[in-house]
Design a protein around this motif. Structure first.
Motif, PDB file in Angstrom:
ATOM      1  N   ALA A  21       0.866  -1.117   0.013  1.00  0.00           N
ATOM      2  CA  ALA A  21       0.353   0.017  -0.040  1.00  0.00           C
ATOM      3  C   ALA A  21       0.672   1.296  -0.204  1.00  0.00           C
ATOM      4  N   LEU A  22       1.978   1.131   0.582  1.00  0.00           N
ATOM      5  CA  LEU A  22       3.017   2.197   0.607  1.00  0.00           C
ATOM      6  C   LEU A  22       3.901   2.650  -0.824  1.00  0.00           C
ATOM      7  N   TRP A  60       0.447  15.439 -12.411  1.00  0.00           N
ATOM      8  CA  TRP A  60       0.270  15.842 -11.090  1.00  0.00           C
ATOM      9  C   TRP A  60       1.463  16.423 -10.651  1.00  0.00           C
ATOM     10  N   ALA A  61       1.323  17.308  -9.527  1.00  0.00           N
ATOM     11  CA  ALA A  61       2.167  17.970  -9.000  1.00  0.00           C
ATOM     12  C   ALA A  61       3.701  17.347  -8.417  1.00  0.00           C
ATOM     13  N   ASN A  62       3.290  16.028  -8.270  1.00  0.00           N
ATOM     14  CA  ASN A  62       4.560  15.235  -7.767  1.00  0.00           C
ATOM     15  C   ASN A  62       5.548  14.823  -8.771  1.00  0.00           C
ATOM     16  N   GLY A  63       5.150  15.089 -10.049  1.00  0.00           N
ATOM     17  CA  GLY A  63       5.758  14.493 -11.258  1.00  0.00           C
ATOM     18  C   GLY A  63       5.265  13.661 -12.157  1.00  0.00           C
ATOM     19  N   LEU A  64       4.176  13.130 -11.442  1.00  0.00           N
ATOM     20  CA  LEU A  64       3.463  11.863 -12.459  1.00  0.00           C
ATOM     21  C   LEU A  64       2.748  12.366 -13.474  1.00  0.00           C
ATOM     22  N   ILE A 106      -1.135   9.232  -7.014  1.00  0.00           N
ATOM     23  CA  ILE A 106      -0.984   7.997  -7.890  1.00  0.00           C
ATOM     24  C   ILE A 106      -2.460   7.013  -8.023  1.00  0.00           C
ATOM     25  N   GLN A 107      -3.336   7.287  -6.603  1.00  0.00           N
ATOM     26  CA  GLN A 107      -4.563   6.765  -6.865  1.00  0.00           C
ATOM     27  C   GLN A 107      -5.488   7.233  -7.806  1.00  0.00           C
ATOM     28  N   GLN A 108      -5.341   8.701  -7.925  1.00  0.00           N
ATOM     29  CA  GLN A 108      -6.286   9.220  -8.965  1.00  0.00           C
ATOM     30  C   GLN A 108      -5.715   8.541 -10.121  1.00  0.00           C
ATOM     31  N   ALA A 109      -4.439   8.518 -10.725  1.00  0.00           N
ATOM     32  CA  ALA A 109      -3.950   8.195 -11.702  1.00  0.00           C
ATOM     33  C   ALA A 109      -4.360   6.703 -12.352  1.00  0.00           C
ATOM     34  N   ILE A 110      -4.138   5.986 -11.074  1.00  0.00           N
ATOM     35  CA  ILE A 110      -4.419   4.449 -11.437  1.00  0.00           C
ATOM     36  C   ILE A 110      -5.962   4.120 -11.735  1.00  0.00           C
ATOM     37  N   THR A 111      -6.678   4.984 -11.189  1.00  0.00           N
ATOM     38  CA  THR A 111      -8.156   4.927 -11.318  1.00  0.00           C
ATOM     39  C   THR A 111      -8.433   5.410 -12.748  1.00  0.00           C
ATOM     40  N   ALA A 112      -7.679   6.134 -13.452  1.00  0.00           N
ATOM     41  CA  ALA A 112      -7.664   6.727 -14.645  1.00  0.00           C
ATOM     42  C   ALA A 112      -7.344   5.840 -16.013  1.00  0.00           C
ATOM     43  N   VAL A 113      -6.607   4.903 -15.435  1.00  0.00           N
ATOM     44  CA  VAL A 113      -6.258   3.946 -16.575  1.00  0.00           C
ATOM     45  C   VAL A 113      -7.018   2.888 -16.776  1.00  0.00           C
ATOM     46  N   PRO A 114      -7.414   2.801 -18.110  1.00  0.00           N
ATOM     47  CA  PRO A 114      -8.442   1.812 -18.430  1.00  0.00           C
ATOM     48  C   PRO A 114      -7.903   0.435 -18.120  1.00  0.00           C
TER      49      PRO A 114
END
Length: 465
Positions: A32-33, A453-457, A373-381
């Motif tokens: 999870a981390l 995203w702000a963290n560079g992702l 990262i959770q937002q990005a993962i959710t957006a991946v088909p």
């Protein structure tokens, strides 16, 4: 099975269950981390998911069949719970349970040796306090962990004169990793030292037969070449590129060993795997300890440093062997008081060599990135052909194609992908900021839709159609 009078007490079963739960929580928390990786959690998760879906189990990262990796046919069994719910938590939970409940067959071995119940509890504690047990539980997932109870059971079966059970357990060992042929051969060496020639011949013959089957038939069939076990070339490239070359040069070219082996590191490794339990060993322990020679020798000769640490899983079978050797040492005085000083030394070694403190520092490095990262993962088909960072692969590995861009000799091509999820500021293991930036620039130039995203992702998706 063991006499009912020697069955583990209920308290031991409950304790094993509690420790298994704790180990599971630790592994799940690490995942999870965002500290798990493509190698090996993402690799095994994708293989098992593919099997559970009835798809060809060929890794998109390795390009090989599930059986061409380590000949681990036991992985097919893991696909059954994946049919109910596809989740890496099955792997974490089963691994934690196998590690913790190895204490039960060790209890049987202790009672078989005549140890008092208190000393049997001591031996279980010695197992739980092996640093490699805690560390291997955290280091992603590896199927050989499943059969540590079977390895401990081999000692009970051989001493109870149960040859068919013993042989069946040997077969089970081989079904979880080709490298366990070294352990099976080691068990045969132990039997030879005890002058049990039929048992020795059966174990060594089984090990050599399984290795020949993999090397001469299964691997060439699945890989479409004469390639044998991948560890031969990967771990001993200074000796050759195939298993045959490695074995021949090991005998005929000792100069290669002298020049290439990290002998100082090997001495440190021997110290690490023995320091916690050496005070419990006696001369009577030597036959059991000799059973670990094949695996230890390979770890020492390997050019891969992780083979010689307690952080990884490679020395886990040695921990079982070491505890059984301690049981034999304790059996010289089976009714002695609990040797608390020696046990305290094992506790000190666990505190020094196990890695629970990683949760106070290294494992928290990506904690602040989790929301993005959770937002990005959710957006991946779900069906997208994806290339992402190595630490995100196991979060997204239940798909037909997933990979991570490598720093060297990367084969990633945009026309074979639907999405990129990369972070050049934190490229992860095996990748580089330069390579990830290059891919992101190419995607934008090709008209892919990108979000950052702000963290560079950054998440880039290919246009539909």
């Amino acid at each position: 099975m063991p006499d009912s009078r020697n069955l583990p007490p209920r308290n031991l079963v409950v304790t094993s269950g509690a420790i298994a739960l704790l180990l599971w929580i630790c592994a799940a928390a690490r995942h999870a981390l965002l500290q798990s990786n493509a190698y090996d959690l993402g690799l095994f998760d994708q293989w098992i998911w593919l099997v559970s879906q009835g798809l060809p189990p060929i890794s998109s990262m390795e390009g090989v069949h599930i059986l061409a990796d380590h000949g681990a046919w036991a992985l097919y069994g893991a696909a059954l719970p994946y049919r109910l719910l596809a989740s890496v938590q099955w792997l974490f939970a089963s691994q934690a349970a196998a590690l913790s409940f190895t204490a039960l067959p060790l209890w049987w071995v202790g009672r078989q040796a005549g140890l008092s119940p208190r000393l049997c509890w001591l031996t279980c504690g010695l197992w739980w306090l092996q640093p490699v047990v805690f560390n291997a539980n955290l280091f992603d997932f590896h199927p050989e962990v499943w059969v540590m109870p079977a390895l401990a059971g081999c000692y009970w079966a051989s001493r109870a004169e149960r040859p068919w059970l013993w042989f069946a357990l040997l077969l089970l060992l081989l079904g979880c990793r080709d490298g366990l042929v070294l352990v099976v051969a080691g068990l045969g060496l132990e039997q030879a030292l005890r002058r049990r020639w039929i048992w020795a011949g059966a174990a060594i013959g089984l090990a050599l037969g399984w290795l020949a089957l993999l090397n001469r038939w299964l691997y060439p069939l699945l890989k479409g070449s004469d390639t044998g076990p991948k560890a031969a070339g990967a771990l001993f490239s200074y000796l050759g590129n195939s298993l045959d070359e490695v074995l021949i040069n090991m005998v005929l070219r000792p100069d290669l060993l002298i020049r290439h082996v990290d002998w100082a590191g090997g001495v440190v490794y021997l110290l690490l795997i023995s320091v916690a339990l050496a005070p419990f060993w006696r001369r009577i322990s030597l036959p059991v300890l000799a059973g670990g020679i094949p695996l230890v020798v390979v770890n020492v000769l390997s050019e891969e440093a992780p083979q010689r640490t307690l952080v990884h899983h490679y020395s886990l079978p040695v921990a079982v062997i070491a505890v059984v050797a301690a049981i034999d040492g304790l059996a010289l005085q089976p009714r002695q008081p609990v040797p608390w000083r020696r046990f305290g030394w094992s506790v000190v070694c666990w505190a020094a060599l196990a890695k629970p403190w990683f949760f106070t520092g290294p494992y928290l490095e990506r904690l602040h990135q989790r929301p993005a990262i959770q937002q990005a993962i959710t957006a991946v088909p779900a069906e997208a052909r994806l290339s992402t960072t190595s630490y995100l692969v196991p979060q997204l590995s239940q798909r037909k194609q997933v990979s991570f861009p490598r720093a060297r000799r990367d084969k990633t091509q945009l026309d074979q992908l639907d999405a990129l999820l990369l972070n050049p500021l934190d490229p992860g293991w095996g990748s580089s900021a330069q390579r990830q930036k290059q891919l992101l620039r190419a995607a934008k130039a090709a008209g892919w839709t990108c979000r950052n995203w702000a963290n560079g992702l950054e998440l880039c998706q290919a246009p539909e159609g």
